[in-house]
Design an enzyme around this catalytic site. Structure first.
Site, PDB file in Angstrom:
ATOM      1  CG  HIS A   1      39.422  32.977  33.733  1.00  0.00           C
ATOM      2  ND1 HIS A   1      38.321  33.821  33.817  1.00  0.00           N
ATOM      3  CD2 HIS A   1      40.435  33.759  33.297  1.00  0.00           C
ATOM      4  CE1 HIS A   1      38.658  35.043  33.440  1.00  0.00           C
ATOM      5  NE2 HIS A   1      39.942  35.035  33.120  1.00  0.00           N
TER       6      HIS A   1
ATOM      7  CG  HIS B   1      40.805  36.637  37.412  1.00  0.00           C
ATOM      8  ND1 HIS B   1      41.754  35.652  37.173  1.00  0.00           N
ATOM      9  CD2 HIS B   1      40.664  37.302  36.224  1.00  0.00           C
ATOM     10  CE1 HIS B   1      42.178  35.728  35.927  1.00  0.00           C
ATOM     11  NE2 HIS B   1      41.518  36.714  35.323  1.00  0.00           N
TER      12      HIS B   1
ATOM     13  NE  ARG C   1      48.963  29.212  29.128  1.00  0.00           N
ATOM     14  CZ  ARG C   1      48.085  30.176  29.333  1.00  0.00           C
ATOM     15  NH1 ARG C   1      48.350  31.141  30.200  1.00  0.00           N
ATOM     16  NH2 ARG C   1      46.936  30.193  28.686  1.00  0.00           N
TER      17      ARG C   1
ATOM     18  CG  ASP D   1      38.737  38.342  32.102  1.00  0.00           C
ATOM     19  OD1 ASP D   1      39.562  38.189  33.029  1.00  0.00           O
ATOM     20  OD2 ASP D   1      38.872  37.833  30.970  1.00  0.00           O
TER      21      ASP D   1
END
Length: 335
Positions: free
Chosen positions: A271, A214, A281, A216
């Site tokens: 990203h 996607h 994570r 941002d």
């Protein structure tokens, strides 16, 4: 930490047992590989304008050093975030009910009121998180001590994030020869929000993505990565590259609003987040947007404000399962 009761029910069926004899190279790129991500020194920004320009044009992303955020604060945020996520799913969900903070899972796509935009089970993202509108932190009185701890840390962190975002945007605006006016804030501090994410580990990484590919929607996004676990991947020259985790650095990426403001001179980077086989994570990301009524005008796009962009993106996610983004606003373009 890895107890299943801390995960949302939809993520509990993941096989989180660590495979035997983990290969260190599976954590990401081999450690001896150089990090290709451009590095920008915030203290030398006046002398690094050309370097900043190249990073914004060619990558839409860079690693920020000498950012001025105390390492102790970054470490505290990471540790308290771990504590927060280790609480039971029910306590996390209950603690955020009827508060400005939203607890979400399975998708990062939320309406302005914090409701998850529904997606089919095959499109689940392996993520849970907290959506925190920074302008409302002072009105948030959490009952959970851990949530109160992270609230106080984020109030401190916000002052640094706002300083960094403003400094970087002003440098970009100078390179773009933008005529900045206080009445037209392309980057409005009161729109700042933080998302704290946890991505479960899974021995079968083919189950999906921590977050799908996607861009941002923000002007700028500032990411504090997990110091131990890589996972962020960026698209560069049609190849996905892993962004290494390097302590005491921040990752800055440009969003759709910055691409439009720059008239496509800068790029909003695509990203995604991969799932790690061995370790979960945790990351913390800040997003900042234009002022509510600020109209973005450029030769490439029809005039629009961020509220219109967000409404269209949410409509597309509901109808198509993904954000179309800036292509919806291109001049003489039917999508």
């Amino acid at each position: 930490m890895n107890n299943l009761e801390s995960y949302p029910p939809v993520l509990r069926h993941l096989d989180q047992q660590q495979p035997p004899n983990p290969d260190p190279d599976e954590e990401g790129d081999p450690i001896h590989d150089p990090d290709p991500v451009p590095v920008i020194d915030l203290e030398s920004l006046e002398h690094d304008n050309k370097k900043l320009e190249e990073a914004c044009k060619d990558w839409g992303l860079f690693r920020l050093v000498n950012h001025g955020v105390p390492l102790t604060l970054l470490n505290q945020l990471q540790e308290v975030a771990k504590e927060l996520f280790s609480l039971s799913f029910e306590s996390k969900e209950g603690a955020c009910s009827a508060t400005p903070v939203t607890y979400f899972w399975g998708t990062p796509a939320l309406t302005p009121s914090g409701t998850a935009l529904t997606r089919g089970p095959q499109n689940i993202n392996w993520v849970e998180g907290f959506d925190v509108p920074l302008s409302q932190l002072s009105h948030f009185n959490p009952q959970l001590p851990t949530l109160e701890s992270i609230r106080l840390l984020l109030m401190d962190y916000e002052t640094h994030l706002s300083r960094i975002a403003t400094t970087l945007f002003e440098a970009m605006a100078k390179n773009l020869h933008l005529n900045l006016k206080p009445s037209k804030p392309y980057l409005a501090e009161n729109t700042g929000m933080v998302r704290v994410y946890r991505y479960p580990n899974c021995s079968d990484t083919s189950v999906g993505w921590g977050m799908d590919a996607h861009t941002d929607s923000s002007v700028l996004s500032i990411l504090k990565q997990d110091d131990e676990v890589s996972g962020l991947q960026v698209l560069k020259d049609d190849q996905w590259l892993t962004v290494k985790s390097i302590s005491n650095t921040l990752i800055v990426n440009l969003g759709d609003m910055m691409q439009a403001i720059s008239d496509d001179r800068y790029k909003s980077v695509s990203h995604r987040v991969s799932i790690n086989k061995h370790k979960e994570r945790i990351s913390i990301c800040y997003f900042v947007f234009p002022g509510e009524d600020v109209v973005i005008e450029s030769s490439k796009y029809k005039p629009f404000n961020y509220n219109e962009f967000r409404a269209q993106a949410q409509q597309d996610i509901k109808a198509l399962g993904y954000k179309v983004g800036l292509a919806r606003f291109q001049q003489n373009e039917d999508c």
